[in-house]
Scaffold this motif. Structure first.
Motif, mmCIF file in Angstrom:
data_model
loop_
_atom_site.group_PDB
_atom_site.id
_atom_site.type_symbol
_atom_site.label_atom_id
_atom_site.label_comp_id
_atom_site.label_asym_id
_atom_site.label_seq_id
_atom_site.Cartn_x
_atom_site.Cartn_y
_atom_site.Cartn_z
ATOM 1 N N ASP A 1 0.889 -1.474 0.048
ATOM 2 C CA ASP A 1 -0.195 -0.056 0.264
ATOM 3 C C ASP A 1 1.055 1.352 -0.232
ATOM 4 N N ASP A 2 0.352 2.470 0.022
ATOM 5 C CA ASP A 2 0.655 4.259 0.282
ATOM 6 C C ASP A 2 1.945 4.265 1.059
ATOM 7 N N ALA A 3 1.365 3.757 1.720
ATOM 8 C CA ALA A 3 2.450 3.800 3.352
ATOM 9 C C ALA A 3 3.556 3.109 3.381
ATOM 10 N N ARG A 4 3.528 1.444 2.882
ATOM 11 C CA ARG A 4 4.906 0.352 2.470
ATOM 12 C C ARG A 4 6.017 1.134 1.910
ATOM 13 N N LEU A 5 5.092 1.449 0.484
ATOM 14 C CA LEU A 5 5.719 2.334 -0.692
ATOM 15 C C LEU A 5 6.422 3.479 -0.296
ATOM 16 N N ALA A 6 6.111 3.978 0.502
ATOM 17 C CA ALA A 6 6.313 5.634 0.619
ATOM 18 C C ALA A 6 7.753 5.342 2.001
ATOM 19 N N GLU A 7 7.567 3.971 2.892
ATOM 20 C CA GLU A 7 8.326 3.756 3.316
ATOM 21 C C GLU A 7 9.770 3.193 2.763
ATOM 22 N N MET A 8 9.257 2.384 1.913
ATOM 23 C CA MET A 8 10.676 1.670 1.588
ATOM 24 C C MET A 8 11.795 2.861 0.801
ATOM 25 N N LEU A 9 11.091 3.857 -0.112
ATOM 26 C CA LEU A 9 11.426 5.053 -0.583
ATOM 27 C C LEU A 9 12.304 5.490 0.061
ATOM 28 N N ALA A 10 11.461 6.171 0.989
ATOM 29 C CA ALA A 10 12.126 6.750 2.402
ATOM 30 C C ALA A 10 13.609 6.590 3.275
ATOM 31 N N ALA A 11 13.507 5.396 3.432
ATOM 32 C CA ALA A 11 14.648 4.544 3.920
ATOM 33 C C ALA A 11 15.257 4.642 2.899
ATOM 34 N N ALA A 12 15.460 4.254 1.583
ATOM 35 C CA ALA A 12 16.428 4.567 0.717
ATOM 36 C C ALA A 12 16.846 6.219 0.802
ATOM 37 N N ALA A 13 16.051 7.099 0.832
ATOM 38 C CA ALA A 13 16.171 7.882 0.872
ATOM 39 C C ALA A 13 16.730 8.828 1.868
ATOM 40 N N THR A 14 17.145 8.468 3.418
ATOM 41 C CA THR A 14 17.754 8.715 4.438
ATOM 42 C C THR A 14 19.144 7.729 4.775
ATOM 43 N N ASP A 15 18.867 7.262 4.124
ATOM 44 C CA ASP A 15 20.073 6.045 4.401
ATOM 45 C C ASP A 15 21.316 7.093 4.050
ATOM 46 N N HIS A 16 21.491 8.231 3.505
ATOM 47 C CA HIS A 16 23.217 8.924 3.472
ATOM 48 C C HIS A 16 22.246 9.767 3.998
ATOM 49 N N ARG A 17 23.223 11.204 3.503
ATOM 50 C CA ARG A 17 22.493 12.185 4.598
ATOM 51 C C ARG A 17 21.692 13.835 3.495
ATOM 52 N N TYR A 18 20.838 14.407 3.346
ATOM 53 C CA TYR A 18 20.156 15.320 2.394
ATOM 54 C C TYR A 18 20.388 14.781 1.494
ATOM 55 N N LEU A 19 19.942 14.182 0.502
ATOM 56 C CA LEU A 19 20.297 13.689 -1.183
ATOM 57 C C LEU A 19 20.198 14.794 -1.858
ATOM 58 N N ASP A 20 21.162 14.934 -2.707
ATOM 59 C CA ASP A 20 21.177 16.618 -3.235
ATOM 60 C C ASP A 20 20.101 17.534 -3.561
ATOM 61 N N ALA A 21 20.527 17.972 -1.806
ATOM 62 C CA ALA A 21 20.294 19.267 -0.834
ATOM 63 C C ALA A 21 18.684 19.191 -0.816
ATOM 64 N N GLY A 22 18.183 17.661 -0.737
ATOM 65 C CA GLY A 22 17.138 17.618 -0.352
ATOM 66 C C GLY A 22 15.554 17.424 -1.108
ATOM 67 N N HIS A 23 16.979 17.404 -2.485
ATOM 68 C CA HIS A 23 16.040 17.184 -3.515
ATOM 69 C C HIS A 23 15.152 15.896 -3.928
ATOM 70 N N ALA A 24 15.960 15.228 -3.400
ATOM 71 C CA ALA A 24 15.501 13.872 -3.567
ATOM 72 C C ALA A 24 13.939 13.009 -2.944
ATOM 73 N N LEU A 25 14.116 13.338 -1.049
ATOM 74 C CA LEU A 25 12.930 13.016 -0.466
ATOM 75 C C LEU A 25 12.333 14.274 -0.906
ATOM 76 N N ASP A 26 11.886 15.454 -1.431
ATOM 77 C CA ASP A 26 10.967 16.122 -1.510
ATOM 78 C C ASP A 26 10.328 16.156 -2.719
ATOM 79 N N PHE A 27 11.226 14.770 -3.781
ATOM 80 C CA PHE A 27 10.611 14.399 -4.953
ATOM 81 C C PHE A 27 9.588 13.278 -4.538
ATOM 82 N N VAL A 28 10.052 12.127 -3.520
ATOM 83 C CA VAL A 28 9.540 10.850 -2.662
ATOM 84 C C VAL A 28 8.160 12.017 -2.656
ATOM 85 N N ASN A 29 8.210 12.397 -2.017
ATOM 86 C CA ASN A 29 6.825 12.962 -1.162
ATOM 87 C C ASN A 29 6.119 13.322 -2.253
#
Length: 584
Positions: free
Chosen positions: A253-281
């Protein structure tokens, strides 16, 4: 009424033959009649491109050419040689007893919604701004829902940009998010602006080609999540995409897919000046609008960006003079125990918490966040506090800084907003890392508030008419450098009892009339999103001051896109753009 009864007598055929062309109006419709190569042809007199009278065009070898922008049309059927012009409407003709008869009300070739949907696809494919504007307006006027229009843009952008999700799709998702804040006419503008940016992003780009999911449904989600993170870690986008598609195919579901993407986007610090996580959201928020059944078409467009993203711990600012990355790794190694310690507690932000997050001591910031988690602070609650601190940096940005430094405080704020919004979707504790990343950047941005621009003082006359401040705010956007004035007018509008919803409406209207850049759309949408979630009038005031100051710093622009939209809107209303003696 029979088809014969619909015909109207227009002109004697010998008169048309002598003149070669005649312009006339039948039942309120302006028509251009041509006698060419022994045939009578009738078309809508308004060129579908920009409304020039086609009766003033030229006909040669069966081709009608408009003299304004040289759009060409096959005279017998009205089809254009030039996709940017659209096809011109033709009308049935009969010659009876020496007179030309025309049916001015033939059945349409296609329903308006179908026609404008096709034209939107054309406009996006060929990056034709005027066609996109006409299509956005035409689709709304035809009763097509805003989410359906957004869906067309999201699916197009996710398919036809090899590098995947980018600024254009983010702007489209952001504009869909703020539609409820806007006046009705500006909702069309917002869709147009988002769609135009999607077309710009995809122009000249090859399409994406899909990987296939694994042919199994036996792999548990936890393992898929682990595989996804491992593939992103080693920058294997193809492998990561197959894993993500498998999770989608297996019904996550959407919560789990968001969890998967957000975990990868926060395994390293502040990817692409924050754009990577913002794109996920933003991708998740877009799917909320258009339907999660489109997840397979949309979410894989994020993978290349995650795998290729720059990692902040590899930059000097995160390592010197304070090794923030190492400091946070120590916290993250204890994160599970911190969460467990606070599992039975309820937390609310203590007095002065925002000031602590804005402090110049990174140890104090990290300690305050750790104490909050021990005290039971959820990711959502803590992310909301950090997002407000990041917005305060924007509201108090010192204009003695270089102009490009606006981007620095902006990136921190929109990243913090993304963490907050994702935390409202999934309860994954992985997002605590995003909270700390955002707080670390709030710390790094401290010099951009040195000295801090003061928040506006309360209005000297709280009983004054708030509309005067609102009008003055809009006027500031017509002059460069009115940053502090813009913030003050926004604050004083609220101080005088002005409705925050009306302020958002006018700020949105101002944005949509400018040739705004990517970050400006982000800044407005994030500020609006945070303001809607809050009840404290002072917090709302600070957030909307931040938006107003950011807009004030980036306006005015040339407003070329607004000119295009205005032309499209006038054409849709049937107004004339061209008059005798020149164009308006």
């Amino acid at each position: 009424m029979s088809s014969t009864d619909r015909f109207r007598e227009v002109v004697p055929v010998d008169e048309l033959e002598r003149a070669g062309r005649v312009q006339t109006t039948v039942d309120g419709r302006s028509l251009a009649l041509f006698h060419h190569e022994g045939e009578v042809r009738v078309v809508d007199n308004r060129c579908p491109h920009m409304g020039f009278p086609l009766s003033q065009g030229s006909v040669e070898d069966g081709v009608l050419t408009c003299h304004w922008h040289h759009a060409r049309f096959e005279l017998s059927c009205g089809d254009t040689f030039d996709p940017w012009a659209d096809d011109v409407r033709t009308f049935p003709v009969e010659v009876r007893d020496g007179s030309v008869y025309v049916d001015p009300h033939p059945e349409p070739d296609a329903p308006p919604a179908e026609h404008w949907s096709t034209r939107l696809e054309d406009g996006l494919e060929q990056n034709l701004r005027l066609v996109v504007a006409k299509s956005a307006i035409g689709l709304v006027d035809a009763g097509v829902s805003e989410d359906e229009i957004t869906e067309r843009g999201v699916r197009f952008g996710a398919r036809y940009r090899e590098s995947g999700w980018g600024p254009g799709l983010t702007i489209l998702a952001a504009m869909r998010n703020v539609l409820s804040d806007l006046a009705a006419e500006d909702r069309k503008r917002a869709l147009y602006q988002g769609l135009v940016h999607v077309g710009d992003d995809c122009a000249g780009e090859p399409p994406r080609f899909d990987q296939e999911p694994f042919d199994t449904d036996d792999v548990p989600f936890a393992r898929l999540k682990e595989w996804f993170r491992e593939n992103v870690e080693v920058r294997d986008a193809d492998g990561a995409e197959r894993v993500l598609r498998t999770a989608i195919a297996n019904g996550a579901d959407d919560a789990r897919l968001a969890e998967m993407l957000a975990a990868a986007a926060t395994d390293h610090r502040y990817l692409d000046a924050g754009h990577a996580l913002d794109f996920v959201n933003k991708a998740c928020e877009a799917l909320d609008r258009v339907g999660w059944e489109h997840a397979g078409a949309v979410l894989p467009s994020l993978v290349d960006g995650l795998a290729a993203a720059s990692r902040a711990e590899e930059t000097s600012s995160w390592r010197q003079p304070v090794d923030l990355a190492a400091m946070l790794e120590g916290t993250f190694s204890d994160l599970d125990s911190l969460v467990a310690e606070g599992s039975e507690s309820n937390w609310s932000a203590p007095d002065g918490f925002t000031e602590t997050l804005l402090a110049e001591d990174p140890d104090a910031v990290v300690e305050a966040l750790e104490d909050a988690i021990r005290g039971g602070a959820s990711v959502e609650a803590l992310a909301g506090e950090v997002a407000f601190a990041a917005a305060t940096r924007v509201a108090r940005f010192a204009t003695v800084n270089e102009f490009s430094d606006w981007n620095t405080v902006h990136h921190t704020f929109t990243y913090a907003n993304a963490v907050h919004q994702l935390a409202r979707r999934t309860e994954s504790t992985d997002l605590y890392r995003g909270v700390f990343d955002a707080a670390a950047n709030v710390y790094l941005d401290r010099f951009l508030n040195t000295p801090p621009a003061p928040l506006p003082d309360p209005a000297s006359d709280p009983d004054a008419d708030p509309s005067a401040h609102l009008d003055a705010l809009v006027e500031t956007f017509d002059a460069e450098g009115e940053v502090n004035e813009a913030g003050e007018r926004a604050a004083h509008f609220l101080d005088c009892g002005g409705d925050a919803a009306l302020l958002r409406e006018r700020l949105g209207a101002a944005l949509l009339r400018e040739d705004a850049g990517f970050h400006t759309y982000q800044a407005l949408e994030a500020g609006f999103a945070q303001a809607r979630l809050r009840e404290d009038p002072e917090e709302i005031r600070t957030l909307l001051v931040a938006v107003a100051r950011y807009l004030g710093a980036h306006f005015p622009t040339r407003r070329e896109r607004e000119q295009t939209f205005t032309i499209a809107a006038r054409l849709q209303r049937g107004e004339k753009l061209h008059v005798d003696g020149g164009s308006e």
